[in-house]
Motif scaffolding. Sequence first.
Motif, short mmCIF file in Angstrom:
data_model
loop_
_atom_site.label_atom_id
_atom_site.label_comp_id
_atom_site.label_asym_id
_atom_site.label_seq_id
_atom_site.Cartn_x
_atom_site.Cartn_y
_atom_site.Cartn_z
N TYR A 1 5.67 0.59 -8.20
CA TYR A 1 4.96 1.44 -7.80
C TYR A 1 4.52 2.70 -8.94
N LEU A 2 5.83 2.94 -9.64
CA LEU A 2 5.59 3.90 -10.65
C LEU A 2 4.70 3.35 -11.89
N GLU A 3 4.88 1.94 -11.93
CA GLU A 3 4.19 1.21 -13.11
C GLU A 3 2.79 1.20 -12.78
N ASP B 1 13.67 -5.99 11.47
CA ASP B 1 14.70 -6.81 10.57
C ASP B 1 14.43 -5.90 9.19
N SER B 2 15.08 -6.37 8.00
CA SER B 2 14.73 -5.50 6.98
C SER B 2 13.70 -5.85 6.39
N ASN B 3 12.91 -7.09 6.56
CA ASN B 3 11.77 -7.45 6.04
C ASN B 3 10.56 -6.50 6.50
N GLU B 4 10.89 -6.18 7.75
CA GLU B 4 9.71 -5.51 8.35
C GLU B 4 10.02 -3.96 7.68
N VAL B 5 11.25 -3.58 7.43
CA VAL B 5 11.60 -2.08 7.07
C VAL B 5 10.80 -2.13 5.70
N PHE B 6 10.84 -3.01 4.92
CA PHE B 6 10.43 -2.85 3.62
C PHE B 6 9.01 -3.02 3.68
N SER B 7 8.46 -3.55 4.54
CA SER B 7 7.02 -3.87 4.69
C SER B 7 6.48 -2.30 5.19
N GLU B 8 7.16 -1.59 6.09
CA GLU B 8 6.69 -0.27 6.41
C GLU B 8 6.87 0.44 5.16
N ILE B 9 7.76 0.53 4.24
CA ILE B 9 7.91 1.27 2.97
C ILE B 9 6.81 0.96 1.99
N SER B 10 6.54 -0.25 1.99
CA SER B 10 5.12 -0.56 1.09
C SER B 10 3.95 0.05 1.66
N LYS B 11 3.85 0.00 2.94
CA LYS B 11 2.59 0.50 3.49
C LYS B 11 2.65 2.02 3.35
N TYR B 12 3.55 2.47 3.42
CA TYR B 12 3.64 3.97 2.91
C TYR B 12 3.26 4.41 1.71
N LEU B 13 3.75 3.54 0.70
CA LEU B 13 3.49 3.84 -0.70
C LEU B 13 2.23 3.55 -0.97
N GLU B 14 1.62 2.65 -0.22
CA GLU B 14 0.24 1.95 -0.57
C GLU B 14 -0.96 3.01 -0.24
N TYR B 15 -0.76 3.79 1.07
CA TYR B 15 -1.79 4.51 1.42
C TYR B 15 -1.32 6.04 1.35
N SER B 16 -0.14 6.51 0.86
CA SER B 16 0.32 8.03 0.39
C SER B 16 -0.71 8.21 -0.87
N VAL B 17 -0.99 9.42 -1.03
CA VAL B 17 -1.69 10.07 -2.09
C VAL B 17 -0.51 9.66 -3.36
#
Lengths: 473, 473
Positions: free
Chosen positions: B24-26, B58-74
Amino acid sequence: MVSISTKDQRVDAWQKLVDIIESYLEQNQDPETPVVKYRSAQDLKEELELKIGEAGADSNEVFSEISKYLEYSVRTTHPQFNNQLNAGFNFNALMGEIVSFIANTSMATFEIAPVATLLENKLVEELNKSIGYENGHGIMVTGGSNANLMAIHCARNRMFPNAKHEGNPNKELCVFVSQEAHYSFQKAVSLLGLGLNNLIKVKSTVQGEMDSEDLENKIKKCIEDGKTPLLVASTAGTTVMGAFDPVAKNQEIAKKYNLWHHIDGAWGGAALFSEKLRHRIKGCEEADSFTFDAHKLLGTGLITSFFLTKDKNIIRETNSGGGGSYLFHEYENSEYDTGAYSLQCGRKVDSLKFWLTWKALGHKGLQEFVDNQVAKREHLVNLINEHPRLKMLHEPQFLNACFQVLPEEENVDINKYNFDLRFKLVKEGKYLVNFSSWEDGTVFFRHVFANNVTQKEDLNKLVDEIVSLSKTM
Amino acid sequence: MVSISTKDQRVDAWQKLVDIIESYLEQNQDPETPVVKYRSAQDLKEELELKIGEAGADSNEVFSEISKYLEYSVRTTHPQFNNQLNAGFNFNALMGEIVSFIANTSMATFEIAPVATLLENKLVEELNKSIGYENGHGIMVTGGSNANLMAIHCARNRMFPNAKHEGNPNKELCVFVSQEAHYSFQKAVSLLGLGLNNLIKVKSTVQGEMDSEDLENKIKKCIEDGKTPLLVASTAGTTVMGAFDPVAKNQEIAKKYNLWHHIDGAWGGAALFSEKLRHRIKGCEEADSFTFDAHKLLGTGLITSFFLTKDKNIIRETNSGGGGSYLFHEYENSEYDTGAYSLQCGRKVDSLKFWLTWKALGHKGLQEFVDNQVAKREHLVNLINEHPRLKMLHEPQFLNACFQVLPEEENVDINKYNFDLRFKLVKEGKYLVNFSSWEDGTVFFRHVFANNVTQKEDLNKLVDEIVSLSKTM
């Protein structure tokens, strides 16, 4: 200048940080690790040598600060930390906090925090469903104290819509709470300009529940005195004893005298999720508002607080105003701008850590989580009841157990004895459990089951330790 | 049940989390990465499909939530995010936040938060030294809005010590701020029961500074009307234009009429650390209180706010009360319990992230940090002044630049033109810079230099993009 900025430096720093944290967490699982390395403030100051230099510190120094921080901080994820209404560990919440920080979006507008806004709304919706608010509203706030403040603020606005522009009406507005209610109500009536004298303390029973008859009498008295009853707050899970005020009875009285009925479920609101406990707040869907802190029982980390209302519009009506020239622009998403009805402008995202927690647990897992804590409380209470040197002081309704240790010898001041014993326990550092006192001078241990890490065997050890330590007194 | 709990699961989760964050930072360093992937609230809701199941994820779903959070956050750490008064990236602060969360100690008592209490005290001491408060006090609060609220609360308590118990006196208490002051003062007077009508807006000059003559006239008028002047707040760095109210002049007036003088330095308080800017708040050591947000300019993350006072005792006198039965015990460290004078009970540790930041920068580094931002502002203002299509609307005093784009064609509504152009820019997603408006209808771009990641070449690109986009209008 900034000690960690390139990708390589970051990779290295992540590694060091994770190592420090993992070793810290492992230490916390070792029963030999003290829950606190006790130092007086003066001694700790000398030990830490806090100093900012003219030149910056390199990354080694930064890590050394971090290590010192963890070394002398109380270990709230240690199984023997049962002192405060927040404790335990939850990796999903940790990840939520880290990601929220990385994104660092402020909750003021949908434009800047699109996902976080929808997450917060969704959590509000789920909580309102649990409460039974069919068309309610809500917002995350800076703590249970802040939510209780908001309740009185909204109540004032509903009863006196002009107060927003004209200030408090020329009347004495009274707020009713039980004598066991949280002290945030004191802070709130003072801040709102209502005055501590108008915070009326209603009697509690020996079990810590508000006495509804006394409530009604005190409301009548208030009216007779020419004052205006504004709000009654029923506590769901009092701080000291974990007692539940009679929600349904208080609701009737509130309705009869036209008071706003608020439920302070900061601690006991978790009863919403438990089949075993749900009956304790039966009728809560009739109340006007509800405080809930997820960080207390669910280990989501400070702060994860909600203020929830039955009315869809009251929070916005009460708090709206300002910021139009630069922040809250009229456009297709403007109804989603939570800042328009928050007491804060810049606001940290507190939703993601709770969202990931709840998502990972599921509804069923959340229920089990709460019920597991109840089972631990039952276990400790059994131990206490079976032990000749220990005495329960109440019949627990939630996740608090208040008990005394009985001195072996006669003619000992039992209250001083319990005070000294608890302080000795804390100074030893292996166990941290709180104490409390009543107005009559009774001092007692107050064990709270906010820590999901604590297991039944840890409770066995605690009881053994207290009893054996008492023999050295 | 809990998806990540064993050591192995944690090690795996750390790895995944760090990978997600680093990628994300890159991305944020790549100029092709949009600063926001714009979706309307309705569309985003459908895309996210937020749902909590009966069973846990499960943890995959949790990580998918995290990725979505970062994808659509400003992306507030993207160099082209210059929209809000918080932005940028700071790894030391991130580590501070993570470690604070891991320890999860509440600021209420020294017993539970020994290190964090001393850190907060030390930061207060350092800030007070910068201000010039020789024997002052202070506390970290939940935002600049909250600090401004505290100022009025303390002022009321000093002038009317009985208000705490009796409520607002039977007088109209007036608070004076400039028309450019932050809207948190509106929220505050409403909450405190003083009423919006008693928030008196003093005229500002075209440069955005409070007109002291108008202040004095309005105070006199207030007295003539039988009202009571309570407090004047000088803004150090207004939200829109970054202007500094005349602190020394306002101080004289405040003294003459016995008003509390508060300085809202939430944004411009960073001038304390800069040789170039320090003169803007000359005389601030005479004022009664000061708001400062480290999270605005210094990238320490939401929220890092301070309320500072010249008087050693006023915060405690104003806010004390309650919690004695279970929380604030009398013992050797009790004078260190910050909860005894906070508006919060449970309180997150916000000190460590700022402590590590300041420690790593050193005093000199902090000064350079602020001065670097000033140099960037100078760069952009030069670009604007040199460009025939761009027009500055003020002479910047701090880190705000307000400007308009001049339409190429005649007979175009310049305000609508700037509004539309800015919204087009945002929807394209590559640049996020805010806009603002004045009461006369003037709409303009408002660029704020809160982002330490933004470099001069990024500003060049921004200007090019705005101008070239304007040609498509």
